[in-house]
Design an enzyme around this catalytic site. Structure first.
Site, PDB file in Angstrom:
ATOM      1  CG  HIS A  70      -2.011   1.008   1.179  1.00  0.00           C
ATOM      2  ND1 HIS A  70      -1.839   2.319   1.577  1.00  0.00           N
ATOM      3  CD2 HIS A  70      -3.292   0.909   0.750  1.00  0.00           C
ATOM      4  CE1 HIS A  70      -2.986   2.978   1.414  1.00  0.00           C
ATOM      5  NE2 HIS A  70      -3.873   2.146   0.922  1.00  0.00           N
ATOM      6  CG  ASP A 103      -7.978  -2.516  -2.900  1.00  0.00           C
ATOM      7  OD1 ASP A 103      -9.101  -1.995  -2.850  1.00  0.00           O
ATOM      8  OD2 ASP A 103      -6.919  -1.860  -2.931  1.00  0.00           O
TER       9      ASP A 103
END
Length: 430
Positions: free
Chosen positions: A308, A366
């Site tokens: 991320h 996600d």
């Protein structure tokens, strides 16, 4: 502002800058006067090291895996019955609602769940192959046509009223987008249902068959929306602020946020995860083989859902959604989802592999959100619309902060690297 100063020495000149410190210890050098006073700029592609605002909405510590809304850790919203509307009120008003405030906010949502009839009929003119995010951004702007009284917001009550309208109507719009793309008759909202259950009713009920929402699915949808409600100065939130800095209205600013979210590097990330898991399943690849391919620089295979931009630890949202997956899939008739099994295998291997550990590549939000949405029956092309539905309260809160600052329009500088002065050449001489 602390009395500490930052000092820059450049070309024989020494310049002092004030230093700000946030409530959680973040330190920032105030360079706002660098160009006006000294004709100097900083160079920070993608603004990775630049704070563009001061905010009280969301705090993230990527190194420690911390996410808080208005100071409340995200983990504390995982109750027996998660409540997205309570979190939306927190982001908008700055406080968890009292019983009276909560009832008033829910009443506003119920009163504004219907779309204007001409706008509803407009859906019948949209091609069934239209991208859902294109419809959503257009619909958000179109709402401005029916609410011109909210172009300017003069007080807190007007702000909460239009916020409730948008948060309520976006779920109706989202459901209608799904119904249109599947050539299904539109279902009107049911005022007797809560926010998430009402959305699922509009998505999946038929005129002769009422969709029954299980508590596990309703709670899981609330969690997905809560965990996407805000995330500091991400691409779409920053876009909302940039547009808001021009004094654009809330409709236009949120429509711009939707367009930014549409990008595959932002809101489309969970779609990439699902497509990857599906390719792995159809190709008969083992998790071990995928990990090996992901580590091979010469292999085109990409492992989506790990790492991320901000988090250098396990994304706290991913932990919550992983547990939610276990609860939801345990209630389904077909519990043995091959894609979920692949995801769990990939995660287990990556968390014990030095290649991923050294690079701080942990599962992100996600990685599991798409699996949950898929379990609810929501198709992949609607995933980003769901993201927008959850993120809307955060966009609105960011918009309000930007307007309250009453500052100058956001206008970054650039380093020009093109031609120096050149002469125009008439077309006959070219």
């Amino acid at each position: 502002m602390a009395e500490e100063k930052a000092i820059l020495s450049i070309r024989g000149k020494t310049i002092e800058f004030p230093v700000y410190e946030g409530t959680e210890g973040d330190v920032a050098v105030d360079i706002s006067n660098l160009y006006p006073a000294h004709r100097l700029m900083t160079y920070d592609p993608s603004l990775a090291s630049t704070a563009v605002c001061q905010s009280t909405v969301t705090y993230i510590d990527g190194e420690k895996g911390i996410l808080r809304y208005r100071g409340i850790p995200i983990e504390q919203f995982v109750t027996e019955q998660p409540n997205f509307i309570e979190v939306a009120h927190l982001l908008l008003a700055g406080n968890l609602p009292t019983k009276e405030e909560g009832a008033a906010f829910r009443r506003r949502l119920t009163e504004n769940e219907l779309l204007p009839e001409p706008m509803r009929l407009h859906f019948s003119e949209i091609p069934t192959t239209a991208p859902p995010m294109a419809i959503l951004s257009a619909a958000m702007n179109q709402l401005a046509c029916y609410h011109p009284e909210f172009m300017e917001l003069d007080n807190d009550d007007e702000f909460m009223e239009i916020s409730a309208r948008l948060i309520s109507k976006i779920r109706t719009i989202a459901a209608y987008i799904y119904r249109r793309t599947h050539c299904l008759p539109f279902m009107y909202p049911n005022p007797n249902l809560r926010y998430a259950a009402n959305f699922l009713h509009m998505m999946f009920s038929l005129p002769y068959s009422q969709y029954e929402v299980s508590p596990e699915i309703e709670d899981a949808l609330n969690l997905v929306l809560i965990l996407h409600a805000d995330h500091e100065q991400n691409c779409s939130a920053a876009t909302v602020r940039v547009v808001a800095s021009s004094r654009a209205n809330l409709f236009a600013s949120c429509a711009a946020g939707i367009c930014a979210l549409w990008g595959s590097l932002h809101g489309g990330a969970n779609v990439a995860v699902m497509e990857m898991l599906d390719r792995i399943h159809r190709g008969g690849l083992s998790p071990e083989k995928c990990i090996e391919m992901a580590k091979d620089k010469n292999d085109p295979f990409k492992l989506f859902g790990f790492g991320h931009r901000v988090y250098k630890n396990y994304d706290p949202r991913a932990k919550i959604l992983r547990a939610a997956c276990d609860r939801v899939f345990a209630t389904l008739k077909h519990q043995n989802d091959p894609l979920l099994n692949i995801a769990r295998g990939l995660e287990e291997l990556a968390l014990s592999d030095s290649y991923f550990i050294d690079r701080k590549l942990y599962p992100n939000v996600d990685f599991y959100s798409g699996l949950l949405l898929r379990a609810m029956g929501i198709p992949t092309n609607m995933f980003t619309v769901m993201f927008a539905m959850g993120r809307l309260p955060g966009w609105i809160a960011q918009w309000r902060e930007q307007h309250q600052v009453n500052g100058r329009i956001i206008r970054p500088r650039q380093i020009y690297t093109g031609n120096t002065i050149s002469d125009y050449v008439p077309i006959d001489e070219r």
